[in-house]
Design an enzyme around this catalytic site. Sequence first.
Site, PDB file in Angstrom:
ATOM      1  N   GLY A   1      -2.554   4.246  16.456  1.00  0.00           N
ATOM      2  CA  GLY A   1      -2.208   5.339  17.353  1.00  0.00           C
ATOM      3  C   GLY A   1      -2.258   6.680  16.653  1.00  0.00           C
ATOM      4  O   GLY A   1      -2.470   6.759  15.432  1.00  0.00           O
TER       5      GLY A   1
ATOM      6  N   LYS B   1     -13.108   7.132  16.305  1.00  0.00           N
ATOM      7  CA  LYS B   1     -12.612   8.505  16.426  1.00  0.00           C
ATOM      8  C   LYS B   1     -12.736   9.255  15.104  1.00  0.00           C
ATOM      9  O   LYS B   1     -12.860  10.492  15.091  1.00  0.00           O
ATOM     10  CB  LYS B   1     -11.169   8.507  16.936  1.00  0.00           C
ATOM     11  CG  LYS B   1     -10.162   7.720  16.095  1.00  0.00           C
ATOM     12  CD  LYS B   1      -9.492   8.540  15.020  1.00  0.00           C
ATOM     13  CE  LYS B   1      -8.547   7.695  14.188  1.00  0.00           C
ATOM     14  NZ  LYS B   1      -7.954   8.442  13.073  1.00  0.00           N
TER      15      LYS B   1
ATOM     16  N   GLY C   1       0.832  -1.192   0.000  1.00  0.00           N
ATOM     17  CA  GLY C   1       0.000   0.000   0.000  1.00  0.00           C
ATOM     18  C   GLY C   1       0.867   1.242   0.000  1.00  0.00           C
ATOM     19  O   GLY C   1       1.533   1.532   0.997  1.00  0.00           O
TER      20      GLY C   1
ATOM     21  N   SER D   1      -6.111  16.447   9.658  1.00  0.00           N
ATOM     22  CA  SER D   1      -7.107  15.381   9.747  1.00  0.00           C
ATOM     23  C   SER D   1      -8.063  15.410   8.566  1.00  0.00           C
ATOM     24  O   SER D   1      -8.781  16.393   8.336  1.00  0.00           O
ATOM     25  CB  SER D   1      -7.902  15.520  11.048  1.00  0.00           C
ATOM     26  OG  SER D   1      -9.037  14.673  11.041  1.00  0.00           O
TER      27      SER D   1
ATOM     28  N   ARG E   1      -0.196  -0.914  -6.346  1.00  0.00           N
ATOM     29  CA  ARG E   1      -0.757  -1.666  -7.474  1.00  0.00           C
ATOM     30  C   ARG E   1      -0.697  -0.884  -8.790  1.00  0.00           C
ATOM     31  O   ARG E   1      -0.806  -1.459  -9.867  1.00  0.00           O
ATOM     32  CB  ARG E   1      -2.188  -2.096  -7.169  1.00  0.00           C
ATOM     33  CG  ARG E   1      -3.199  -1.011  -7.008  1.00  0.00           C
ATOM     34  CD  ARG E   1      -4.604  -1.583  -6.795  1.00  0.00           C
ATOM     35  NE  ARG E   1      -4.771  -2.279  -5.529  1.00  0.00           N
ATOM     36  CZ  ARG E   1      -4.815  -3.601  -5.408  1.00  0.00           C
ATOM     37  NH1 ARG E   1      -4.688  -4.382  -6.473  1.00  0.00           N
ATOM     38  NH2 ARG E   1      -4.970  -4.167  -4.224  1.00  0.00           N
TER      39      ARG E   1
ATOM     40  N   ALA F   1      -0.339   7.605   1.466  1.00  0.00           N
ATOM     41  CA  ALA F   1       0.424   8.535   2.289  1.00  0.00           C
ATOM     42  C   ALA F   1       1.015   7.853   3.524  1.00  0.00           C
ATOM     43  O   ALA F   1       2.206   8.007   3.821  1.00  0.00           O
ATOM     44  CB  ALA F   1      -0.459   9.711   2.696  1.00  0.00           C
TER      45      ALA F   1
ATOM     46  N   THR G   1      -7.100  13.538  15.890  1.00  0.00           N
ATOM     47  CA  THR G   1      -7.950  13.573  14.712  1.00  0.00           C
ATOM     48  C   THR G   1      -9.011  14.663  14.796  1.00  0.00           C
ATOM     49  O   THR G   1      -9.427  15.211  13.774  1.00  0.00           O
ATOM     50  CB  THR G   1      -8.624  12.195  14.503  1.00  0.00           C
ATOM     51  OG1 THR G   1      -7.632  11.178  14.582  1.00  0.00           O
ATOM     52  CG2 THR G   1      -9.292  12.106  13.149  1.00  0.00           C
TER      53      THR G   1
ATOM     54  N   GLU H   1     -11.936   7.669   6.310  1.00  0.00           N
ATOM     55  CA  GLU H   1     -12.542   6.440   6.815  1.00  0.00           C
ATOM     56  C   GLU H   1     -13.813   6.688   7.629  1.00  0.00           C
ATOM     57  O   GLU H   1     -14.678   5.830   7.726  1.00  0.00           O
ATOM     58  CB  GLU H   1     -11.528   5.672   7.677  1.00  0.00           C
ATOM     59  CG  GLU H   1     -10.395   5.030   6.893  1.00  0.00           C
ATOM     60  CD  GLU H   1     -10.806   3.780   6.125  1.00  0.00           C
ATOM     61  OE1 GLU H   1     -12.022   3.492   6.049  1.00  0.00           O
ATOM     62  OE2 GLU H   1      -9.919   3.105   5.588  1.00  0.00           O
TER      63      GLU H   1
END
Length: 339
Positions: A142, A197, A7, A260, A30, A10, A254, A287
């Site tokens: 974390g 979060k 992956g 964020s 990929r 970033a 976050t 996410e």
Amino acid sequence: MNITILGAGAWGTALAIALAPRHHVVLWGRNQAAMAAAAKQRENAALPGFALPDTLRLTADFEQAVGHISGATLQSGKVESNLLIVASSVAGLRSLAQQLRGSAIPNIVWLCKGFEEETGLLPHQIVDEVLGKTIPVGALSGPSFAQEVARGLPCALAIATDSAALSQCVVSAVHGGQIRVYSTDDMVGVEVGGAVKNILAIATGVADGLGLGLNARAALITRGLAEITRLGIALGGRSETFMGLSGMGDLILTCTGDLSRNRKVGLGLAQGKSLDTVVAELGHVAEGVRCAAAVRRLAQQYQIEMPITQAVAGVLFDGVAPRTMVENLLARDPRGESA
């Protein structure tokens, strides 16, 4: 140590930059054209402005990347292993795990945070479904912005695994320089903290975008931590985990950090932009958007009160206006703080 990172977004790139000076690191992505360009320019477009170490190898060849870490095994009490780190989103974890079936991998550690949108599963449950329980697994999580890790600024992470050997392996690989690594066996707690979060960061972004002040932000963070804890305990996590790096630490970062992505979603929604517009402008995975629907379903399934999460999901999916979201939260009946 030989380390493969699957992956080249970033976060995967930032960790590769941090580890390459000390280990033999291969970074896989990929997109063959993107990886070739990054190898030539020694900079990854997914994390612009940061030079890739000369020792870092980049490839789009999956078998080559996995072969870099195959053949070594974890032995109790010793660190005699290579390390496989998956740096995909939660949405991409299942497909990568399926690609790994039949490969001679010594372990698997993931960086993603969230619940799978369709199934509501945590990352370790996805990996268990696809690969079984034949290899040591763990979540490395974390408070960590990719740009700061790539810049070499201090960072603390937690490795959550029930394998003492894998924990020791990850600490040996990652701990050092500007990165500290702590260990825990509460994988559920670490994963729930890292997932929920992101939803709360959208809420604080909305509040900040509406100009509601620092008092409102502090209240959302504090009450948000209570929601994380309630869900985490219901799913099998331990309450003390949510006071640590993957609970309170990740939540504060976050919800307050300008880097964020999820907070930026809330800021955009508060400006009256549509969710599609906000996500398109962001250009990266947030996410919290994917996670909100799954967490809302879980809260209903386990009969857990999560009013902030419900409010965010209402804005994201039900057409509720951001200011109405705040008014609804403020209109709730009073109750004891521990409720």
